[in-house]
Design a protein around this motif. Sequence first.
Motif, PDB file in Angstrom:
ATOM      1  N   PHE B   8      -0.952  -0.462   6.337  1.00 23.52           N
ATOM      2  CA  PHE B   8      -1.649  -1.814   6.110  1.00 23.52           C
ATOM      3  C   PHE B   8      -0.491  -2.779   5.375  1.00 23.52           C
ATOM      4  CE2 PHE B   8      -5.056   0.908   6.649  1.00 23.52           C
ATOM      5  CZ  PHE B   8      -6.045   0.071   7.251  1.00 23.52           C
ATOM      6  N   LYS B   9      -0.474  -3.955   5.583  1.00 22.80           N
ATOM      7  CA  LYS B   9       0.348  -4.835   4.697  1.00 22.80           C
ATOM      8  C   LYS B   9      -0.361  -6.191   4.578  1.00 22.80           C
ATOM      9  CE  LYS B   9       3.887  -6.284   2.417  1.00 22.80           C
ATOM     10  NZ  LYS B   9       4.626  -5.529   1.314  1.00 22.80           N
ATOM     11  N   SER B  10      -0.490  -6.406   3.418  1.00 24.13           N
ATOM     12  CA  SER B  10      -1.117  -7.932   2.906  1.00 24.13           C
ATOM     13  C   SER B  10       0.108  -8.755   1.972  1.00 24.13           C
ATOM     14  CB  SER B  10      -2.332  -7.462   2.076  1.00 24.13           C
ATOM     15  OG  SER B  10      -3.286  -6.822   2.794  1.00 24.13           O
ATOM     16  N   TYR B  11       0.063  -9.935   2.280  1.00 20.83           N
ATOM     17  CA  TYR B  11       0.431 -10.778   1.164  1.00 20.83           C
ATOM     18  C   TYR B  11      -0.418 -11.915   0.318  1.00 20.83           C
ATOM     19  CZ  TYR B  11       4.674  -9.844   3.479  1.00 20.83           C
ATOM     20  OH  TYR B  11       5.951  -9.006   4.316  1.00 20.83           O
ATOM     21  N   THR B  18      -3.711 -12.506   2.650  1.00 20.33           N
ATOM     22  CA  THR B  18      -3.468 -12.518   4.170  1.00 20.33           C
ATOM     23  C   THR B  18      -3.028 -11.050   4.597  1.00 20.33           C
ATOM     24  OG1 THR B  18      -2.451 -14.600   3.425  1.00 20.33           O
ATOM     25  CG2 THR B  18      -2.018 -14.018   5.861  1.00 20.33           C
ATOM     26  N   LYS B  19      -3.887 -10.481   5.567  1.00 18.28           N
ATOM     27  CA  LYS B  19      -3.455  -9.449   6.020  1.00 18.28           C
ATOM     28  C   LYS B  19      -2.709  -9.375   7.239  1.00 18.28           C
ATOM     29  CE  LYS B  19      -7.681  -7.184   4.565  1.00 18.28           C
ATOM     30  NZ  LYS B  19      -9.300  -6.738   4.704  1.00 18.28           N
ATOM     31  N   VAL B  20      -1.525  -8.952   6.729  1.00  9.35           N
ATOM     32  CA  VAL B  20      -0.592  -9.128   8.158  1.00  9.35           C
ATOM     33  C   VAL B  20      -0.451  -7.918   9.007  1.00  9.35           C
ATOM     34  CG1 VAL B  20       1.761  -9.573   8.790  1.00  9.35           C
ATOM     35  CG2 VAL B  20       0.846 -10.718   6.770  1.00  9.35           C
ATOM     36  N   LEU B  21      -0.715  -6.736   8.537  1.00  8.81           N
ATOM     37  CA  LEU B  21      -0.588  -5.513   9.325  1.00  8.81           C
ATOM     38  C   LEU B  21      -2.024  -4.676   9.145  1.00  8.81           C
ATOM     39  CD1 LEU B  21       3.206  -4.054   8.998  1.00  8.81           C
ATOM     40  CD2 LEU B  21       1.954  -5.197  11.190  1.00  8.81           C
ATOM     41  N   LYS B  44       4.967  -8.589  13.670  1.00  6.49           N
ATOM     42  CA  LYS B  44       6.211  -7.568  14.278  1.00  6.49           C
ATOM     43  C   LYS B  44       7.593  -7.765  13.254  1.00  6.49           C
ATOM     44  CE  LYS B  44       8.475 -10.710  17.379  1.00  6.49           C
ATOM     45  NZ  LYS B  44       7.775 -12.161  16.979  1.00  6.49           N
ATOM     46  N   SER B  45       7.296  -9.080  12.534  1.00  7.05           N
ATOM     47  CA  SER B  45       8.648  -9.162  11.557  1.00  7.05           C
ATOM     48  C   SER B  45       8.623  -8.241  10.255  1.00  7.05           C
ATOM     49  CB  SER B  45       8.930 -10.673  11.391  1.00  7.05           C
ATOM     50  OG  SER B  45       9.571 -11.267  12.257  1.00  7.05           O
ATOM     51  N   THR B  46       7.236  -8.363   9.785  1.00  8.74           N
ATOM     52  CA  THR B  46       6.661  -7.677   8.789  1.00  8.74           C
ATOM     53  C   THR B  46       6.848  -6.129   9.158  1.00  8.74           C
ATOM     54  OG1 THR B  46       5.063  -9.324   8.359  1.00  8.74           O
ATOM     55  CG2 THR B  46       4.699  -7.006   7.215  1.00  8.74           C
ATOM     56  N   THR B  58       1.525  -2.040   1.732  1.00  9.00           N
ATOM     57  CA  THR B  58       0.390  -2.094   0.881  1.00  9.00           C
ATOM     58  C   THR B  58      -0.093  -0.659   0.736  1.00  9.00           C
ATOM     59  OG1 THR B  58       0.299  -4.347   1.472  1.00  9.00           O
ATOM     60  CG2 THR B  58      -1.269  -3.632  -0.378  1.00  9.00           C
ATOM     61  N   GLN B  59      -0.231   0.022   2.052  1.00 13.95           N
ATOM     62  CA  GLN B  59      -1.109   1.281   2.118  1.00 13.95           C
ATOM     63  C   GLN B  59      -0.708   1.592   3.316  1.00 13.95           C
ATOM     64  OE1 GLN B  59      -5.520   0.006   1.970  1.00 13.95           O
ATOM     65  NE2 GLN B  59      -5.660   2.215   2.660  1.00 13.95           N
ATOM     66  N   GLY B  60      -0.801   2.983   3.192  1.00 14.25           N
ATOM     67  CA  GLY B  60      -0.383   3.857   4.222  1.00 14.25           C
ATOM     68  C   GLY B  60       1.137   4.568   4.065  1.00 14.25           C
ATOM     69  N   LYS B  61       1.419   5.379   5.030  1.00 12.90           N
ATOM     70  CA  LYS B  61       2.826   6.185   4.694  1.00 12.90           C
ATOM     71  C   LYS B  61       4.055   5.835   5.918  1.00 12.90           C
ATOM     72  CE  LYS B  61       1.532   9.701   1.839  1.00 12.90           C
ATOM     73  NZ  LYS B  61       0.960  11.075   1.632  1.00 12.90           N
ATOM     74  N   TYR B  62       5.079   5.705   5.345  1.00 12.44           N
ATOM     75  CA  TYR B  62       6.161   5.416   6.278  1.00 12.44           C
ATOM     76  C   TYR B  62       7.397   6.692   6.048  1.00 12.44           C
ATOM     77  CZ  TYR B  62      10.350   3.618   8.233  1.00 12.44           C
ATOM     78  OH  TYR B  62      11.679   3.341   8.769  1.00 12.44           O
ATOM     79  N   PHE B  63       7.522   7.515   6.977  1.00 11.68           N
ATOM     80  CA  PHE B  63       8.352   8.486   6.631  1.00 11.68           C
ATOM     81  C   PHE B  63       9.698   8.193   7.734  1.00 11.68           C
ATOM     82  CE2 PHE B  63       4.555  10.713   5.701  1.00 11.68           C
ATOM     83  CZ  PHE B  63       5.020  11.464   4.448  1.00 11.68           C
ATOM     84  N   LEU B  64      10.997   8.164   7.080  1.00 10.48           N
ATOM     85  CA  LEU B  64      12.373   7.769   7.811  1.00 10.48           C
ATOM     86  C   LEU B  64      13.100   8.886   7.536  1.00 10.48           C
ATOM     87  CD1 LEU B  64      14.020   5.861   9.607  1.00 10.48           C
ATOM     88  CD2 LEU B  64      14.925   5.100   7.383  1.00 10.48           C
TER      89      LEU B  64
END
Lengths: 412, 236
Positions: B8-11, B18-21, B44-46, B58-64
């Motif tokens: 999730f991503k909010s600004y 504003t919820k973007v993702l 898509k840019s976010t 803002t929330q969630g997990k990203y593994f690279l």
Amino acid sequence: MKTSDLFQESYSALTVNKARTALTMLGIIIGIGSVIAMVAIGQGAKDAIQANIASIGSNLISVSPGAQRGVGTFVSSGLGSSQTLTQEDVDALRSGLTQISALDGELSRRYQVTAKGTNTNTQVIGTDSNYPAVHNLNMDSGSFITDQQVANMSKVAVIGPTVWEDLFGTSTPAVGQTIRISGQQFKVVGVTQSKGGSGFANQDDMIFIPISVAQHYLAGPNADGKLYVSAISVSAQNPGAMDAVQQQVTNILLQRHNIGNPASADFTVQNQADIVSAASSVTNTFTMLLASIAGISLLVGGIGIMNMMLTTVTERTREIGLRKSIGATRHDISLQFLTEAVLLTFLGGGIGILFGWLLSLLMTHFTGTQTAISAYSVMLAFGVSAGIGLLFGYYPARRASRLNPIEALRFE
Amino acid sequence: MIQCEHIFKSYFAGDVETKVLKDVTFSIADGEFVAIMGPSGSGKSTMMHILGALDTPTQGKYFLDGHDVGKLSDDELAGIRRKKIGFVFQAFNLLTRATVVRNVALPLVYAEITKNQREQLAEKALRETGLDESRYYHLSNQLSGGQMQRVAIARALVNDPALLLADEPTGNLDTQTGEIVLSTFQSLNAQGRTIVLITHEHDVALHAKRIIHIRDGKIISDEINQRQRMANPRPE
């Protein structure tokens, strides 16, 4: 980021807009240059005055009649004109003081002096054979007054080079000539070497006669019927002994004059260091004044740097965004902009020092004002210019480092 | 390689959120060539900023590459970008008064690699993109758009990243040059590079092997691009 890369990046950034870099640097150049030149003028004045004072004698302690005034006023009114120091005081000091190399009593006043139709108004000093040792005086021709001449009250005179020139002209040998002081005839027995002093301590425009002659024939006794002197000069053996000698002089004279409270003494004991520091405090103030005026232009130069760096940060926002996106940390970015600012002021400072040096040379050349550039002022200028780079570069660099890379990359 | 779990991503603009993702989950394996496609405002840019470690969810997990990128500080994110990610931008973002090689070597400056080695690596990366060797020591503003973008690709490759992220790489190019740049990506992918391409153009997305559609902050489709699969089979 490696240091060499940091300089490489900063250098290429500064060369992108050469005109702007040069103009911004000019602000620092003028600032540092004027600080250097102004301090050089102040330092030159200080050196000149100190050399002048040093020419009076070394490790000198002078005793003058008259009350002591406030601290720092070495020219107090009444000092020297009263007649409370006697020849007996001189003799008592001579036998009572240890740690001194020489001591002389002086009785001086200005007289009109004539010789074969020429005349001059000059200082006539009655003194004894110790005067040259106390005051670093050397003879050009003939000899100085001897103890014999003092004892015999011989009417002989030793003249300074300025007096020689005024009365006879330097082409005529002075020794053997006759001069008249206050209606009395004196035979010239010697001419002193020039000490090159000027202003308040002109050592060349003087006539020396035996003190006994000055006391008996020119001045006469004081109100108590005693022979008096207008100054006693004591030369301490070494600079370390000056304080002790000064204390001894004060003690002996207080006792002889029956004064219990040193604050109400009827004489003043000054040590040469006091005179130097009093004169230095004047020139220091003068130097500070000049330097602070120049400092303002340095400040303006610094603000110019900040202005340019802020413009640069705005112009290069996208570049900053890019650098961040390829892995530059905040530290890398702020260090790069800080290095640019410091490089700018450091180069400006270097050129400014040359500029200031040139300016003071021109000053000496055209106005004859003595100037002196000290290593201290150069170091200070370098330090200050680097400091200004840090100070005025800090805010723009911080601003650059805090840019959000996403927004920076989108910046149009 | 890449694993996004319930992102999730909010600004926030003042109190307005504003919820973007909204709950985006997908993963990308090594050697894939994925296009993330969507209209403007789709998020898509976010998504790209999060994938590129320029931003954190803002929330969630990203593994690279096994690292949990979601909870890192600014400087740690910079470290991830330096070691793991190569960016290609729409506007190229080259240093105009620097040579091609210096532009390409720029990321290595921050990796504290010596100058000689930097130049070698830069030339190696340039060879991969197929830029004419006579251009290596030209100033970057003397190049054509297609050449500039290949320099930018070389810059993205120079630190041997785990992931190549391209944000509308053909947006400033004409169709023909765009085609050349896209085929450069395809050949890099054929050599085993993992590539994520962000675009709003369907034609561009069709060059990838897998297409993820995003709309209003959600994945609406995630499918294998049959055309590319036929024409250019995956290495395994």
